[in-house]
Design an enzyme around this catalytic site. Structure first.
Site: not given
Ligand code: GRF
Length: 202
Positions: A68, A110, A112, A144-146, A148
């Site tokens: 990784r 990001n 979510h 951040d490093a966590g 979400d």
């Molecule tokens: C989004 O809801 C994102 O938050 C989640 O997967 C979806 C991705 O959608 N991780 P797309 O690939 O931008 O259509």
């Protein structure tokens, strides 16, 4: 009018969030534009959308690396080569390291599909549905490093409807998520540009 802030966008799937950013960047005066798009896997529609838009793209597959850390370093090199003002995880399904976040020389955002801190991780929509909540939504946050866990930059509530499946709910969330991501980046890019214009020109 300052130059639009440079976004390097990372995707793993259909790329409708990326598409929303591409469409927004076509609006006169939108203060940010994708300059490159990367993925962690081959064959994503998101990378195809970037190619159709004439953008540089890259793919860094975990399987091409011995571990990784090697993948993380390779991804960092790809992202840095495009000199981002912001890195945006737009449906990017990998967790990056603290070294990556330190190395990119820009904030990473990001998006979510839940109201963080509720339902972190890769199955947010399924988990919200299973929990029986009446309202879920989307969150844009600093990475951040966590997992979400970074500071929340914006949230949008989405009702859960009777008969919802994870698919119907996720599509409803994504409609709000796309709007939220475009608006959060507009706000941050404008603030960024305002700060840059006040800094003494060295
Ligand atoms: C989004 O809801 C994102 O938050 C989640 O997967 C979806 C991705 O959608 N991780 P797309 O690939 O931008 O259509």
């Amino acid at each position: 009018m300052p130059a639009p802030r440079r976004l390097v966008v990372l995707v793993s799937g259909t790329g409708t969030l990326l598409q929303a950013l591409l469409d927004a960047a076509a609006e006169p005066g939108y203060p940010a534009a994708a300059v490159a798009v990367g993925a962690d896997r081959d064959g994503t529609e998101g990378v195809e959308r970037a190619r159709r838009a004439g953008l540089p793209t890259f793919v860094e597959r975990m399987g091409e690396h011995p571990d990784r850390a090697s993948w993380d370093r390779a991804l960092l090199g790809r992202v840095r080569s495009h000199a981002p003002d912001m890195v945006v995880g737009a449906g990017f399904m990998k967790v990056v390291s603290a070294a990556f976040l330190d190395g990119i020389g820009a904030p990473m955002l990001n998006t979510h599909p839940s109201l963080l801190p509720a339902f972190p991780g890769a199955h947010a929509v399924r988990d919200a549905l299973a929990a029986g909540v009446a309202v879920t939504g989307a969150t844009v946050h600093r990475v951040d490093a966590g997992l979400d866990t970074g500071p929340v930059l914006g949230r949008a509530e989405v009702p859960v409807r009777p008969g919802d499946t994870a698919t119907t709910l996720h599509e409803r969330i994504k409609t709000q998520e796309r709007r939220l991501l475009v608006e959060v980046i507009r706000r941050l890019a404008r603030a960024d540009a305002a700060t840059a214009s006040r800094e003494p020109q060295t």
